[in-house]
Motif scaffolding. Structure first.
Motif: not given
Length: 627
Positions: A332-333, A337, A340-341, A343-344, A361
């Motif tokens: 994740q970290d 990007p 991350e989008r 996931r959000a 994911l």
């Protein structure tokens, strides 16, 4: 690219299971941070009935609270598809079923030598010991050879900022003796086996066979020493026959290693791993290995510049499977990007779309490379749900989503469709042409109607005669198709004169197939000719826009939807897509016809597949696709 590329020191979102399973022992660990292996355990394979049982036993031994979601396993066996049957142990299992039973989101199973090869960028200088001279070239190919229970052979190919592994069975190449002693050993081996591969001698069992060949006619010799005992006595200088055996083994390995160096052009070095050589320590440095490595006649100078290393890192396969799993499931970290989008956005998605998000994911590489049908199956949703998921996130469809996902996973810029302008420099023009074409091909891949292609191949396979109809810019596609089909000895002709299309189609019959190629499918000459062909009983295949007049008059339409400004530019990309469809049909036809008879052959026209003496070679232009 430097070989010694450090692993990330950021912690994983979840602990990861890593394993190296051989014929005798299974080694496990948990990885919270890349390269740091905790809870290492070695378990005898003979104590467990199967793969899942030994993995589950390790998981059950972990402290409470440690529950890995992702796992990667190196196994001493070729991996071809979902079903794995070990050659040196009576274990067989389905990867998908094992993943379900072990309750893992990801279970990556790779060949152990693939994992060992991937460990090389991580182990660093402390994990290897150089034997002899030579200096590795930057960005050079690396070879890997490892005698153990068998003989593993692999390689690492630099590709941009990444390494690509070679999955080989090079250990089964034929053994070639280089002196009279090795000839005697080979003759001894021939008494019990008709063919002697390198693995027969360069392995644990091979060490025992070499010893037997050298001592079978010596009075008082112990004929059946184990490999471990032979090595022990050689290291202790307690038995001259054992010392001779180890020296002979190392010399043979030196020749095999230099053969690998020449085969791969391994200017980045040759690494020696496996379970035998690292145990020899300094004894290996004094062995004939390096001298034999450099004896290559006219190429002695070439191989003398290539360094050779012994892989001394502890549990190196852990590094390899860790690297492969990190590539398959990014963290994740600092990760992608787009992920991350995704996931959000999960909480705002519908339940079905959320299943797609979770699948992406957990399996970003699979989502990038697999077709929509497999993605939908993995997420347990319908194919339209996958498309809705992509559009909910603001993408045009799955192809657009994959382009953006790929840019983050591979480190390359996303490919965009960009209009070519008159003021563009030559560099910009070339880049735009390439990017536009790549983008169109990737989008076409996602929209391709595979069922229509399959039906078209079957129609062509049964045809007595095939005619191609096209006009203008599509004429070159028809001529290319005619050339490919004619090489199958199928009577074929291309009609590209608009005034002749209707007259030619009126001569078709029920056993004929007419293939129409058109970017728009709008020309009335083509639509009329297709209608006449159908009236005469012929099958009509069209490669054109899906909702066009030509498509509506076709028996089978392979839709190619790509719009271009033909008032300003020639429709270059549409032509490339049409040529790709012709290649799909040609390769499919080659496979179907060859599969119906003998490998690499097709029946002669008018003959059943089994007719003896009527076989013709598959056209050479197609062999490159189906080899």
């Amino acid at each position: 690219m430097s070989l010694d590329r450090p692993a990330s020191v950021l912690p994983h979102a979840d602990p990861r299971l890593l394993a190296d399973i051989g014929a005798t022992y299974a080694r496990f660990c948990i990885e919270h941070v890349a390269g740091r292996f905790e809870h290492v355990a070695v378990m005898p394979c003979a104590d467990y009935p199967g793969f899942t049982a030994v993995v589950q036993a390790y998981l059950d031994s972990l402290p409470a609270g440690i529950k890995p979601r992702h796992g990667a396993v190196a196994i001493a066996n070729p991996i071809e598809g979902d079903w794995v049957r070990m050659t040196n142990r009576d274990w067989a299992f389905s990867i998908l079923e094992a993943q379900r039973q072990l309750d893992l989101t990801t279970l990556l199973v790779v060949n152990n030598f693939t994992a060992l090869a991937m460990s090389l960028p991580r182990v660093g200088a402390d994990g290897r010991h150089q034997v002899g001279g030579g200096e590795a070239q930057a960005n050079g190919v690396i070879g890997l050879i490892g005698p153990g229970t068998g003989l593993g052979v692999s390689g690492l190919i630099p590709s941009g900022d990444r390494w690509v592994t070679l999955a080989t069975e090079g250990g089964h190449a034929s053994f070639a003796p280089t002196d009279e002693r090795e000839v005697r050993i080979l003759q001894y081996a021939w008494q019990t086996m008709p063919r002697v591969s390198a693995e027969r001698l360069l392995s644990g069992p091979g060490l025992e066979l070499i010893y037997q060949a050298l001592t079978h006619d010596r009075p008082g010799a112990e004929l059946h020493l184990s490999a471990a005992e032979i090595v022990r006595r050689a290291l202790a200088e307690a038995d001259s026959a054992c010392s001779e055996t180890v020296d002979c083994f190392c010399g043979m390995l030196g020749t095999m290693a230099s053969d690998l160096a020449l085969t791969l052009g391994a200017t980045g070095g040759i690494f020696v791993g496996g379970g035998i050589v690292p145990r020899l320590g300094e004894r290996f440095d004094r062995s004939p290995f390096r001298a034999r490595f450099e004896v290559k006649g006219r190429f002695s100078n070439y191989v003398s510049r290539i360094p050779t290393y012994v892989l001394t890192a502890e549990n190196p396969a852990f590094h390899g499977v860790s690297s492969l799993l990190a590539d398959h499931v990014p963290d994740q970290d600092g990760g992608n990007p787009l992920l991350e989008r995704v996931r959000a956005s999960r909480e705002s998605l519908s339940p079905a779309e959320r299943r797609v998000a979770n699948f992406v994911l957990d399996n970003p590489r699979t989502a990038l490379n697999d077709p929509i049908a497999l993605i939908a199956q993995g997420a347990e949703v319908s194919q339209p749900t996958v498309i809705r998921f992509c559009r909910t996130l603001g993408f045009q469809g799955l192809a657009d989503f994959k382009l953006k996902l790929g840019s983050g996973l591979t480190g390359t810029l996303p490919v965009q469709r960009t209009q070519v302008r008159r003021q563009d420099s030559t560099g910009d023009l070339c880049a735009k042409v390439l990017d536009n074409t790549i983008s169109a091909i990737m989008q076409f891949r996602e929209s391709l109607n595979v069922e229509a292609v399959d039906r078209a191949i079957e129609l062509l396979r049964r045809a007595k005669r095939v005619e191609f109809y096209a006009m203008g810019n599509s004429a070159v596609v028809a001529l290319d198709a005619q050339h490919k089909l004619f090489r199958f000895r199928i009577p074929s002709v291309a009609h590209t004169d608009s005034s002749m299309l209707a007259m030619a189609s009126e001569l078709l019959g029920p056993e004929d197939v007419a293939v129409f190629v058109s970017s728009s499918g709008q020309p009335p000459e083509l639509a009329r000719a297709a209608g006449l062909a159908v009236e005469r009983g012929a099958a009509v295949i069209s490669v054109t826009a899906g909702q066009s007049p030509l498509a509506r008059r076709s028996t089978v339409c392979i839709p190619v939807e790509h719009s271009e400004d033909v008032t300003t530019f020639v429709s270059m990309i549409s032509r490339i897509l049409h040529l790709l469809v012709v290649d799909m049909l040609s390769v499919g036809l080659a496979v179907r016809r060859a599969g119906a008879s003998a490998p690499g052959t097709v029946p002669a026209p008018g003959q059943p597949p089994s007719a003896e003496g009527q076989m013709l070679p598959v056209p050479g232009v197609l062999i490159s696709h189906i080899a």
